[in-house]
Design a protein around this motif. Structure first.
Motif, PDB file in Angstrom:
ATOM      1  N   VAL A   1       0.839  -1.199   0.000  1.00 34.88           N
ATOM      2  CA  VAL A   1       0.000   0.000   0.000  1.00 34.88           C
ATOM      3  C   VAL A   1       0.872   1.247   0.000  1.00 34.88           C
ATOM      4  CG1 VAL A   1      -1.766   1.286   1.267  1.00 34.88           C
ATOM      5  CG2 VAL A   1      -1.858  -1.219   1.186  1.00 34.88           C
ATOM      6  N   GLY A   2       2.002   1.153   0.715  1.00 37.26           N
ATOM      7  CA  GLY A   2       2.889   2.309   0.792  1.00 37.26           C
ATOM      8  C   GLY A   2       3.642   2.579  -0.483  1.00 37.26           C
ATOM      9  N   THR A   3       3.760   1.569  -1.359  1.00 32.41           N
ATOM     10  CA  THR A   3       4.479   1.755  -2.620  1.00 32.41           C
ATOM     11  C   THR A   3       3.590   1.505  -3.832  1.00 32.41           C
ATOM     12  OG1 THR A   3       5.298  -0.526  -2.377  1.00 32.41           O
ATOM     13  CG2 THR A   3       6.751   1.230  -1.664  1.00 32.41           C
ATOM     14  N   LYS A   4       2.310   1.310  -3.587  1.00 31.80           N
ATOM     15  CA  LYS A   4       1.250   1.228  -4.604  1.00 31.80           C
ATOM     16  C   LYS A   4       1.340   0.006  -5.515  1.00 31.80           C
ATOM     17  CE  LYS A   4      -0.317   5.989  -4.885  1.00 31.80           C
ATOM     18  NZ  LYS A   4      -0.596   7.141  -5.755  1.00 31.80           N
ATOM     19  N   ARG A   5       2.432  -0.216  -6.210  1.00 29.81           N
ATOM     20  CA  ARG A   5       2.465  -1.269  -7.217  1.00 29.81           C
ATOM     21  C   ARG A   5       2.165  -2.638  -6.599  1.00 29.81           C
ATOM     22  NH1 ARG A   5       4.085  -1.744 -12.293  1.00 29.81           N
ATOM     23  NH2 ARG A   5       4.890   0.379 -12.294  1.00 29.81           N
ATOM     24  N   GLY A   6       1.184  -3.332  -7.165  1.00 34.43           N
ATOM     25  CA  GLY A   6       0.821  -4.666  -6.705  1.00 34.43           C
ATOM     26  C   GLY A   6      -0.009  -4.687  -5.447  1.00 34.43           C
ATOM     27  N   ALA A   7      -0.494  -3.514  -4.984  1.00 34.90           N
ATOM     28  CA  ALA A   7      -1.191  -3.445  -3.702  1.00 34.90           C
ATOM     29  C   ALA A   7      -2.478  -4.256  -3.706  1.00 34.90           C
ATOM     30  CB  ALA A   7      -1.477  -1.993  -3.334  1.00 34.90           C
ATOM     31  N   VAL A   8      -3.273  -4.120  -4.770  1.00 34.30           N
ATOM     32  CA  VAL A   8      -4.562  -4.818  -4.807  1.00 34.30           C
ATOM     33  C   VAL A   8      -4.357  -6.324  -4.788  1.00 34.30           C
ATOM     34  CG1 VAL A   8      -6.652  -5.230  -6.159  1.00 34.30           C
ATOM     35  CG2 VAL A   8      -5.727  -2.909  -5.979  1.00 34.30           C
ATOM     36  N   ALA A   9      -3.471  -6.816  -5.675  1.00 38.02           N
ATOM     37  CA  ALA A   9      -3.222  -8.259  -5.756  1.00 38.02           C
ATOM     38  C   ALA A   9      -2.617  -8.783  -4.457  1.00 38.02           C
ATOM     39  CB  ALA A   9      -2.294  -8.565  -6.927  1.00 38.02           C
ATOM     40  N   GLY A  10      -1.689  -8.016  -3.883  1.00 40.42           N
ATOM     41  CA  GLY A  10      -1.018  -8.458  -2.666  1.00 40.42           C
ATOM     42  C   GLY A  10      -1.949  -8.521  -1.465  1.00 40.42           C
ATOM     43  N   ILE A  11      -2.742  -7.454  -1.277  1.00 40.59           N
ATOM     44  CA  ILE A  11      -3.669  -7.435  -0.151  1.00 40.59           C
ATOM     45  C   ILE A  11      -4.733  -8.510  -0.316  1.00 40.59           C
ATOM     46  CG2 ILE A  11      -5.412  -6.070   1.055  1.00 40.59           C
ATOM     47  CD1 ILE A  11      -2.555  -5.209   1.626  1.00 40.59           C
ATOM     48  N   LEU A  12      -5.199  -8.712  -1.535  1.00 41.06           N
ATOM     49  CA  LEU A  12      -6.201  -9.757  -1.788  1.00 41.06           C
ATOM     50  C   LEU A  12      -5.626 -11.136  -1.486  1.00 41.06           C
ATOM     51  CD1 LEU A  12      -9.029 -10.477  -2.785  1.00 41.06           C
ATOM     52  CD2 LEU A  12      -8.107 -10.572  -5.113  1.00 41.06           C
ATOM     53  N   ALA A  13      -4.388 -11.385  -1.937  1.00 34.51           N
ATOM     54  CA  ALA A  13      -3.746 -12.682  -1.671  1.00 34.51           C
ATOM     55  C   ALA A  13      -3.566 -12.901  -0.172  1.00 34.51           C
ATOM     56  CB  ALA A  13      -2.399 -12.750  -2.380  1.00 34.51           C
ATOM     57  N   ALA A  14      -3.154 -11.852   0.551  1.00 33.99           N
ATOM     58  CA  ALA A  14      -2.971 -11.961   1.997  1.00 33.99           C
ATOM     59  C   ALA A  14      -4.290 -12.251   2.691  1.00 33.99           C
ATOM     60  CB  ALA A  14      -2.336 -10.681   2.538  1.00 33.99           C
ATOM     61  N   LEU A  15      -5.366 -11.574   2.263  1.00 35.54           N
ATOM     62  CA  LEU A  15      -6.681 -11.810   2.870  1.00 35.54           C
ATOM     63  C   LEU A  15      -7.159 -13.231   2.626  1.00 35.54           C
ATOM     64  CD1 LEU A  15      -8.549  -8.456   2.065  1.00 35.54           C
ATOM     65  CD2 LEU A  15      -7.880  -9.306   4.334  1.00 35.54           C
ATOM     66  N   VAL A  16      -6.933 -13.724   1.410  1.00 37.03           N
ATOM     67  CA  VAL A  16      -7.344 -15.096   1.083  1.00 37.03           C
ATOM     68  C   VAL A  16      -6.569 -16.095   1.951  1.00 37.03           C
ATOM     69  CG1 VAL A  16      -7.278 -16.885  -0.702  1.00 37.03           C
ATOM     70  CG2 VAL A  16      -8.110 -14.591  -1.261  1.00 37.03           C
ATOM     71  N   LEU A  17      -5.254 -15.893   2.067  1.00 38.36           N
ATOM     72  CA  LEU A  17      -4.439 -16.815   2.850  1.00 38.36           C
ATOM     73  C   LEU A  17      -4.814 -16.757   4.331  1.00 38.36           C
ATOM     74  CD1 LEU A  17      -0.931 -16.302   1.229  1.00 38.36           C
ATOM     75  CD2 LEU A  17      -2.288 -18.402   1.194  1.00 38.36           C
ATOM     76  N   PHE A  18      -5.024 -15.555   4.861  1.00 39.10           N
ATOM     77  CA  PHE A  18      -5.374 -15.433   6.280  1.00 39.10           C
ATOM     78  C   PHE A  18      -6.744 -16.051   6.543  1.00 39.10           C
ATOM     79  CE2 PHE A  18      -6.860 -13.289  10.134  1.00 39.10           C
ATOM     80  CZ  PHE A  18      -5.759 -13.434  10.943  1.00 39.10           C
ATOM     81  N   SER A  19      -7.698 -15.833   5.625  1.00 39.44           N
ATOM     82  CA  SER A  19      -9.033 -16.422   5.785  1.00 39.44           C
ATOM     83  C   SER A  19      -8.972 -17.941   5.712  1.00 39.44           C
ATOM     84  CB  SER A  19      -9.977 -15.881   4.707  1.00 39.44           C
ATOM     85  OG  SER A  19     -10.115 -14.482   4.803  1.00 39.44           O
ATOM     86  N   ALA A  20      -8.138 -18.455   4.802  1.00 40.21           N
ATOM     87  CA  ALA A  20      -7.974 -19.911   4.690  1.00 40.21           C
ATOM     88  C   ALA A  20      -7.334 -20.476   5.953  1.00 40.21           C
ATOM     89  CB  ALA A  20      -7.124 -20.240   3.471  1.00 40.21           C
ATOM     90  N   HIS A  21      -6.403 -19.722   6.511  1.00 38.23           N
ATOM     91  CA  HIS A  21      -5.723 -20.126   7.746  1.00 38.23           C
ATOM     92  C   HIS A  21      -6.742 -20.282   8.880  1.00 38.23           C
ATOM     93  CE1 HIS A  21      -2.764 -20.283  10.903  1.00 38.23           C
ATOM     94  NE2 HIS A  21      -2.991 -19.064  11.341  1.00 38.23           N
TER      95      HIS A  21
END
Length: 531
Positions: free
Chosen positions: A198-218
């Motif tokens: 988020v602080g460097t913008k590039r890839g923020a949407v994909a990265g945050i979405l991937a993190a949310l999916v992994l944390f939810s799966a966890h």
């Protein structure tokens, strides 16, 4: 957040070192006894931004270019291990006259060495660094691999692997069954580094979405696995366990004047009648090296144990086992577990295989003893390691995997050597470390072994934290740190729903491979954009 990220990236000198050190130290709040895992959403983005700004001079070659990244990772690791392991110094104060001089080595020296691993992880990740999601994949893969390396390099010391920080409660422990602690370390770094995007913008949407999916799966898998365990019908073990926590001060443990008092205390606690309506314990468990003498030096001890035990009861105790030298070889002492029946006969024994360097033995002993160095637990001149690992067979048809003291932090040592076991048996003595975070961290790591193997864990500690843990990592009985007493618990059943260790190892390798591919792809894409 962009301004914060830019300020951290452009930091240099002492400010950069302090930021990395503070980020690592802050991450310790995610570990027991604090369990505030949300701080990782600060620690790892700071590390990512620091690495974004870690670039060396091209004139110094590859190693020169990697040096700033290595230094950043080292300072992060130094903060993490100083804040997480300072309590090790308490062991040296038990015999302050003999070991207080080594306090700086324990509190600062060991963390400085362990920080080298995190320095290497940061430097390796920097080789595949990009400006999007690929760089947090590179960091996750590097940390996963380096935590794995910490489990065997220089005999291994994987204490407080990063993955433990993401598992503060049983609901969040179950994923370790699938990927092991090293896979969890890789995924933990990836998920908690995602806000850096988020602080460097590039890839923020994909990265945050991937993190949310992994944390939810966890979390989702945790709910699924615990419910599956509760729904699965298994045959009851038929055993009732009594844990004895005598709370003996470490400075008095091997005092010859204290032997009778300590032994009598253990016998008295063991003979306490069960509460009204409760079943008499079938197995009584004493902690690591509970016997304050060698059995061969106290022939009446077994008779007194037999007098204390009722018909059908069994005592499992930690003890020092002595083996006389034969053919000119030196005497050997082993940190052991004895199984003693109601007639006072030793019907089983197991020796510790993975000893604590400088605690139970001296590496390069002949050379270091010339300089006056001795193991911290020098009572018997140091211990010898067992040649092989095996299970203990307890009355009642129970197969126990012995884990003496910090053997519980090594996942490979909890694998069942001969068939399917009934329980993990962890005898320990954390009195060396006093009322510090150490015993809480030790218990958490032992809990995870129960989840990995889907076996109940029986843990007897001299001064705490003693506990009985079910196959889902849930504590069903315990005594707190610094309290003397006993508690009785019906032994939880093992689960037949378990994964073999080789499957976890494969899944760990798969996670690392996917992250490396992501990092390589992102690196190539970055080069193409700037070519």
């Amino acid at each position: 957040m962009e301004r914060i990220a830019e300020s951290i990236m452009l930091s240099w000198g002492i400010k950069r070192m302090l930021l990395a050190f503070a980020a690592g130290a802050l991450a310790v709040l995610a570990l027991p006894p604090f369990n505030f895992f949300a701080v990782l959403f600060i620690s790892f983005p700071v590390l990512v931004w620091l690495l974004d700004g870690a670039s060396g001079s091209a004139e110094r070659g590859l190693l020169g270019r990697m040096r700033p990244a290595f230094a950043t990772g080292w300072w992060f690791g130094f903060g993490y291990f100083v804040a997480g392991l300072w309590w090790l110094g308490n062991a040296l104060l038990v015999d302050a006259n003999g070991f207080a001089w080594a306090l700086p080595l324990a509190v600062l020296g060991l963390p400085a060495i362990l920080a080298l691993f995190y320095g290497v992880a940061a430097a390796v990740a920097w080789l595949l660094w990009s400006d999007g999601i690929g760089r947090i994949a590179a960091l996750g893969a590097a940390f996963g691999l380096i935590e794995w390396a910490r489990s065997f390099v220089l005999t291994g010391f994987p204490w407080n692997a990063i993955g433990y920080a993401a598992m503060p409660a049983p609901l969040m422990m179950q994923s370790v069954e699938l990927v092991g602690i090293f896979g969890m370390s890789a995924l933990t770094v990836f998920v908690f580094s995602a806000p850096a995007l988020v602080g460097t913008k590039r890839g923020a949407v994909a990265g945050i979405l991937a993190a949310l999916v992994l944390f939810s799966a966890h979390v989702g898998y945790g709910w699924f696995a615990l419910n599956r365990l509760d729904r699965t019908e298994v045959a009851p073990s038929g055993a009732t366990i009594r844990i004895v926590q005598p709370d003996i001060d470490q400075s008095a443990k091997w005092d010859t004047a204290e032997r009778e008092r300590i032994f009598s205390r253990l016998l008295a606690f063991s003979a306490v009648p069960p509460r009204e309506g409760e079943i008499r314990p079938t197995h009584i468990i004493w902690p690591e090296t509970a016997l304050p003498f060698l059995l061969t030096e106290n022939p009446g001890a077994l008779s007194r144990i037999a007098d204390m035990l009722q018909v059908g009861q069994t005592l499992v105790t930690g003890a020092v086992r002595f083996e006389d030298g034969a053919g000119g070889t030196r005497q050997r002492f082993y940190n052991s577990i004895y199984v003693i029946d109601d007639e006072g006969q030793i019907i089983g024994a197991a020796d510790k295989m993975h000893l604590v360097p400088f605690g139970e033995y001296l590496p390069f002993e002949a050379m270091l003893r010339r300089f006056g160095l001795t193991p911290v637990a020098e009572t018997f001149g140091g211990f010898s390691a067992a040649d092989r690992r095996g299970m203990l067979t307890l009355p009642g048809g129970l197969g126990a995997v012995p884990l003496i003291c910090y053997e519980a932090i090594f996942p490979d040592l909890s694998r069942v050597p001969e068939g399917r076991a009934s329980l993990l048996l962890n005898l320990t003595n954390d009195a060396w470390y006093g009322m510090t975070p150490g015993p809480y961290q030790h218990l958490r790591q032992a809990q995870l072994r129960a989840v990995e193997t889907r076996l109940p864990l029986i843990r007897a500690a001299n001064n705490g934290i003693s506990a009985v843990v079910d196959a889902g990592g849930r504590i069903i009985g315990s005594l707190p740190l610094g309290e003397a007493g006993v508690f009785d618990v019906v032994l939880p059943s093992r689960s037949d729903q378990f994964l073999l260790i080789r499957i976890r190892q494969f899944n760990f390798g798969l996670i690392i491979a996917i992250m490396v591919v992501m990092a390589i792809f992102a690196r190539k894409s970055k080069k193409q954009r700037f070519d």
